[in-house]
Design an enzyme around this catalytic site. Structure first.
Site, short mmCIF file in Angstrom:
data_model
loop_
_atom_site.label_atom_id
_atom_site.label_comp_id
_atom_site.label_asym_id
_atom_site.label_seq_id
_atom_site.Cartn_x
_atom_site.Cartn_y
_atom_site.Cartn_z
N SER A 1 50.18 22.55 -27.58
CA SER A 1 51.35 22.12 -28.35
C SER A 1 52.61 22.33 -27.50
O SER A 1 52.71 21.79 -26.41
CB SER A 1 51.40 22.88 -29.68
OG SER A 1 52.33 22.29 -30.56
N GLU B 1 47.73 14.32 -27.66
CA GLU B 1 47.61 14.64 -29.07
C GLU B 1 49.01 14.86 -29.61
O GLU B 1 49.96 15.04 -28.84
CB GLU B 1 46.75 15.89 -29.29
CG GLU B 1 47.31 17.18 -28.72
CD GLU B 1 48.29 17.90 -29.64
OE1 GLU B 1 48.14 17.82 -30.87
OE2 GLU B 1 49.23 18.54 -29.11
N HIS C 1 46.02 19.36 -33.09
CA HIS C 1 46.39 20.15 -34.26
C HIS C 1 45.48 19.85 -35.46
O HIS C 1 44.84 18.81 -35.53
CB HIS C 1 47.82 19.85 -34.67
CG HIS C 1 48.87 20.33 -33.72
ND1 HIS C 1 49.13 19.71 -32.51
CD2 HIS C 1 49.74 21.36 -33.81
CE1 HIS C 1 50.11 20.35 -31.89
NE2 HIS C 1 50.51 21.35 -32.66
#
Length: 290
Positions: A105, A195, A265
């Site tokens: 992330s 992502e 996630h």
């Protein structure tokens, strides 16, 4: 250098402030159960607005861990936002013994900046997300850091052919904001693994269009697509779906593309090494680490 039981790992919070100490402690316990020594200080609970402390304090946490000759790895507490701020006025100490750097992330900023220096890391579960992973995903992470081979990940083939290149996993939003900075790794011939979370389809469109306009997307060898969670269009709006956006912005590149791979996630987040050789098979839908 592969990690082994007894190695010292340090916990660093370079991004958002810690919201769930229980989740952090559960993640630390998993590493300790595998025989690693994990050092965590109370600095980990510091906060400054949405950040885990002021920039100088977070830089000091990271620099202390990186320069510690006994430390063999850095475990990032959580994502959120803030890691990119540390790269201003920052240089990795290349004289220090390289460390395993593990997270995803917002941690993309640190992982990619290290890759730019030729130092590999792991795009994988944070300490606050590790305990939610299935057993096979946790095992995969520990196999990678201990130097063991890992099985291919299986996704859905979108565009055929086979790509061989350096794997660059990332959060798409964070990686996009590194383009054109001194911390952007060379993407030429790379397999880009993307992502994201809570980005509306038009925002994903904007990010990928930026990649196209910079010319960066034309340089890559293949695209591995993970989970784009909570990226649905607003209810009642006139919008493409996120899959339609991804297909529109990527499939005309005439390079292998595999989608729905198990990383990202809000679900299984299979660990992927950053900056190492990989094979993306657009015919079978497999992503393999070489």
């Amino acid at each position: 250098m592969p990690l082994k039981s007894g190695d010292l790992l340090r916990v660093v919070a370079p991004s958002g402030r810690l919201r769930n100490r229980t989740a952090l402690d559960r993640g630390i316990e998993i590493w300790r159960d595998r025989g690693y020594r994990v050092e965590v200080t109370e600095e980990i609970v510091a906060s400054w607005g949405y950040l885990a402390g002021k920039d100088a304090a977070r830089r000091k946490q990271l620099a202390t861990a990186w320069s510690d000759p006994e430390c063999r790895g850095i475990l990032y507490a959580r994502g959120g936002y803030g890691g990119m701020r540390l790269l201003e006025h920052w240089q990795w100490d290349l004289a220090a013994v390289p460390k395993w750097s593990i997270g995803f992330s917002d941690i993309t900023a640190l992982l990619w900046s290290l890759s730019h220096q030729g130092i590999a890391g792991i795009h994988g579960p944070l300490l606050t997300t590790l305990a939610d992973e299935p057993d096979w995903s946790i095992d995969r992470l520990f196999q990678l850091v201990s130097g063991q081979p890992v099985p291919p990940l299986q996704g859905d083939p979108w565009v055929g052919n086979v790509a061989y290149g350096k794997l660059l996993p990332c959060n798409l939003t964070v990686a996009t904001h590194l383009l054109g900075t001194p911390w952007q790794p060379d993407v030429t011939g790379a397999i880009l693994a993307i992502e994201d979370v809570t980005e509306a389809p038009y925002r994903i469109d904007r990010l990928l269009t930026h990649w196209r306009l910079t010319g960066a997307l034309a340089k890559i060898a293949g695209v591995a697509i993970g989970r784009f969670s909570q990226c649905d269009p607003p209810e009642g709006s006139s919008s493409f779906t996120v899959e339609e956006v991804l297909r529109d912005r990527l499939t005309d590149l005439d390079i292998p593309i595999v989608a729905n791979l198990p990383f990202g996630h809000d679900g299984c987040n299979a660990a992927l090494p950053v900056g190492v050789a990989a094979i993306l098979d657009g015919n079978t839908g497999e992503l393999s680490i070489v």
